[in-house]
Motif scaffolding. Structure first.
Motif, PDB file in Angstrom:
ATOM      1  N   GLN A 148       0.822  -1.193   0.000  1.00  0.00           N
ATOM      2  CA  GLN A 148       0.000   0.000   0.000  1.00  0.00           C
ATOM      3  C   GLN A 148       0.868   1.259   0.000  1.00  0.00           C
ATOM      4  O   GLN A 148       1.936   1.262   0.613  1.00  0.00           O
ATOM      5  CB  GLN A 148      -0.889   0.031   1.252  1.00  0.00           C
ATOM      6  CG  GLN A 148      -1.975  -1.042   1.312  1.00  0.00           C
ATOM      7  CD  GLN A 148      -3.142  -0.695   0.405  1.00  0.00           C
ATOM      8  OE1 GLN A 148      -3.183  -1.165  -0.732  1.00  0.00           O
ATOM      9  NE2 GLN A 148      -4.063   0.094   0.904  1.00  0.00           N
ATOM     10  N   PRO A 149       0.421   2.331  -0.635  1.00  0.00           N
ATOM     11  CA  PRO A 149       1.181   3.588  -0.552  1.00  0.00           C
ATOM     12  C   PRO A 149       0.921   4.301   0.765  1.00  0.00           C
ATOM     13  O   PRO A 149      -0.135   4.112   1.414  1.00  0.00           O
ATOM     14  CB  PRO A 149       0.611   4.398  -1.725  1.00  0.00           C
ATOM     15  CG  PRO A 149      -0.752   3.856  -1.947  1.00  0.00           C
ATOM     16  CD  PRO A 149      -0.709   2.407  -1.573  1.00  0.00           C
ATOM     17  N   LYS A 177      -7.015   4.813   8.631  1.00  0.00           N
ATOM     18  CA  LYS A 177      -7.504   5.812   7.671  1.00  0.00           C
ATOM     19  C   LYS A 177      -6.371   6.288   6.773  1.00  0.00           C
ATOM     20  O   LYS A 177      -6.572   6.567   5.591  1.00  0.00           O
ATOM     21  CB  LYS A 177      -8.111   6.988   8.415  1.00  0.00           C
ATOM     22  CG  LYS A 177      -9.390   6.657   9.148  1.00  0.00           C
ATOM     23  CD  LYS A 177      -9.969   7.890   9.841  1.00  0.00           C
ATOM     24  CE  LYS A 177     -11.265   7.519  10.555  1.00  0.00           C
ATOM     25  NZ  LYS A 177     -11.829   8.686  11.291  1.00  0.00           N
ATOM     26  N   LYS A 178      -5.149   6.365   7.353  1.00  0.00           N
ATOM     27  CA  LYS A 178      -3.995   6.831   6.586  1.00  0.00           C
ATOM     28  C   LYS A 178      -2.759   6.083   7.039  1.00  0.00           C
ATOM     29  O   LYS A 178      -2.265   6.308   8.140  1.00  0.00           O
ATOM     30  CB  LYS A 178      -3.758   8.324   6.809  1.00  0.00           C
ATOM     31  CG  LYS A 178      -4.575   9.260   5.965  1.00  0.00           C
ATOM     32  CD  LYS A 178      -4.094  10.699   6.150  1.00  0.00           C
ATOM     33  CE  LYS A 178      -4.805  11.634   5.204  1.00  0.00           C
ATOM     34  NZ  LYS A 178      -4.300  13.011   5.340  1.00  0.00           N
ATOM     35  N   ILE A 181       4.497  -0.902   3.153  1.00  0.00           N
ATOM     36  CA  ILE A 181       4.076   0.465   2.859  1.00  0.00           C
ATOM     37  C   ILE A 181       5.156   1.130   2.022  1.00  0.00           C
ATOM     38  O   ILE A 181       6.336   1.124   2.400  1.00  0.00           O
ATOM     39  CB  ILE A 181       3.848   1.276   4.138  1.00  0.00           C
ATOM     40  CG1 ILE A 181       2.953   0.500   5.109  1.00  0.00           C
ATOM     41  CG2 ILE A 181       3.237   2.644   3.822  1.00  0.00           C
ATOM     42  CD1 ILE A 181       1.593   0.182   4.587  1.00  0.00           C
ATOM     43  N   GLY A 229      -0.300   6.913   3.275  1.00  0.00           N
ATOM     44  CA  GLY A 229      -1.479   7.767   3.250  1.00  0.00           C
ATOM     45  C   GLY A 229      -2.744   7.078   2.795  1.00  0.00           C
ATOM     46  O   GLY A 229      -3.832   7.653   2.891  1.00  0.00           O
ATOM     47  N   SER A 230      -2.624   5.833   2.327  1.00  0.00           N
ATOM     48  CA  SER A 230      -3.817   5.117   1.864  1.00  0.00           C
ATOM     49  C   SER A 230      -4.506   4.439   3.055  1.00  0.00           C
ATOM     50  O   SER A 230      -3.897   4.234   4.099  1.00  0.00           O
ATOM     51  CB  SER A 230      -3.439   4.076   0.818  1.00  0.00           C
ATOM     52  OG  SER A 230      -2.580   3.096   1.371  1.00  0.00           O
ATOM     53  N   PRO A 231      -5.795   4.067   2.903  1.00  0.00           N
ATOM     54  CA  PRO A 231      -6.488   3.381   4.000  1.00  0.00           C
ATOM     55  C   PRO A 231      -6.150   1.888   4.019  1.00  0.00           C
ATOM     56  O   PRO A 231      -5.588   1.351   3.077  1.00  0.00           O
ATOM     57  CB  PRO A 231      -7.965   3.600   3.655  1.00  0.00           C
ATOM     58  CG  PRO A 231      -7.977   3.718   2.171  1.00  0.00           C
ATOM     59  CD  PRO A 231      -6.687   4.373   1.782  1.00  0.00           C
TER      60      PRO A 231
END
Lengths: 112, 113
Positions: free
Chosen positions: A13-14, A79-80, A111, A16-18
Motif C-alpha cells: 500500500q502507498p 484511515k492513513k 508500505i 497515506g492510503s487506508p
C-alpha cells in the motif's frame, strides 16, 4: 474443529492510503480475538483484543483501529497508513480467559 | 514493565542434539507460559505450555522446565531434527488480563543434518 482465516496474505500500500485487514474464525462462538504485529526478526506485539461484539481494548497508541462487527469477525483498519505501519499482522483467537491462543497465517503489509 | 527476555537470539544444533532456549520474566503475576513455533511466512503455532504449579512438562521430544523462584523457564528439544528448524517464541500472561500474551523476542533455531 476451529479454523482461522486472514486475508489478504500480502498487501502493498502507498503511504497515506487506508487499510482494512479481515480475520474470521469458524467452528466456535464468542471467541476472544486478538490482533498482533510482528516486526521483522522480532517478537509479537499485541495491538488489540476483543472479548465480544463491539468490545475492543487497545494495548498501544497507534495509527490503527480495530472493530468486531460480528461474533467471529475481527477487522484491523487505518484511515492513513504510515511507513512505520509496515509489518506482519497476525490475528489470533482463544476460547476465553486462560485458554491457549491460536494464530492465523498473517498478512504481510508493505508500505511504499 | 511487563517483559519477557529470551535467549539466545539464534541457535545452531546438530541433528540428534539437544536444543535449549531460555526465557526470564519480571511480573510475578504471570501464571501461564506457552511456547510457540513459527515457520517462515506462517503464524506461530502453540507447541507446549506450562502453569506455575508444576516444574516440568514433557510432550514428546519437547520439555518445558519452570523455575518459579528464579522467574525463568526454558524449552528443551531432545533429539533435534532438521524439521525443527524454525523460530521459537516464549510468552507469558496472567489469566485475569484476558490472556494478553507478552512475547519474547524469539530464537531462530537451525538444526543441521
Amino acid at each position: 474443529s476451529q479454523t482461522i482465516h486472514q486475508w489478504p496474505a500480502t498487501l502493498v500500500q502507498p503511504v497515506g492510503s487506508p487499510l482494512s485487514l479481515e480475520c474470521t474464525v469458524e467452528g466456535t462462538s464468542n471467541p476472544n480475538l486478538y490482533w498482533y504485529r510482528q516486526a521483522a526478526g522480532r517478537g509479537l506485539q499485541l495491538l488489540f483484543y476483543s472479548v465480544g461484539i463491539g468490545q475492543i481494548s487497545s494495548e498501544v497508541p497507534q495509527n490503527l483501529s480495530a472493530s468486531r462487527p460480528q461474533d467471529r469477525q475481527f477487522i484491523l483498519s487505518s484511515k492513513k497508513l504510515l511507513l512505520s505501519d509496515s509489518g506482519f499482522y497476525l490475528c489470533a483467537w482463544s476460547f476465553g480467559i486462560g485458554q491457549p491462543q491460536h494464530f492465523g497465517d498473517g498478512t504481510r503489509l508493505s508500505i511504499l | 514493565q511487563q517483559q519477557v527476555k529470551q535467549s539466545p537470539q539464534s541457535l545452531i544444533v546438530q541433528k540428534g542434539g539437544i536444543s535449549i532456549i531460555n526465557c526470564a520474566y519480571e511480573n510475578t503475576a504471570f501464571d501461564y507460559f506457552p511456547w510457540y513455533q513459527q515457520f517462515p511466512g506462517k503464524g506461530p503455532a502453540l507447541l507446549i505450555a506450562i502453569r506455575p504449579d508444576v516444574s516440568e512438562k514433557k510432550e514428546g521430544r519437547f520439555t518445558i522446565s519452570f523455575n518459579k523462584s528464579a522467574k525463568q523457564f526454558s524449552l528443551h528439544i531432545m533429539d533435534s531434527q532438521p524439521g525443527d528448524s524454525a523460530t521459537y517464541f516464549c510468552a507469558a500472561s496472567k489469566e485475569t488480563s484476558g490472556s494478553r500474551l507478552t512475547f519474547g523476542e524469539g530464537t531462530q533455531l537451525t538444526v543441521n543434518p
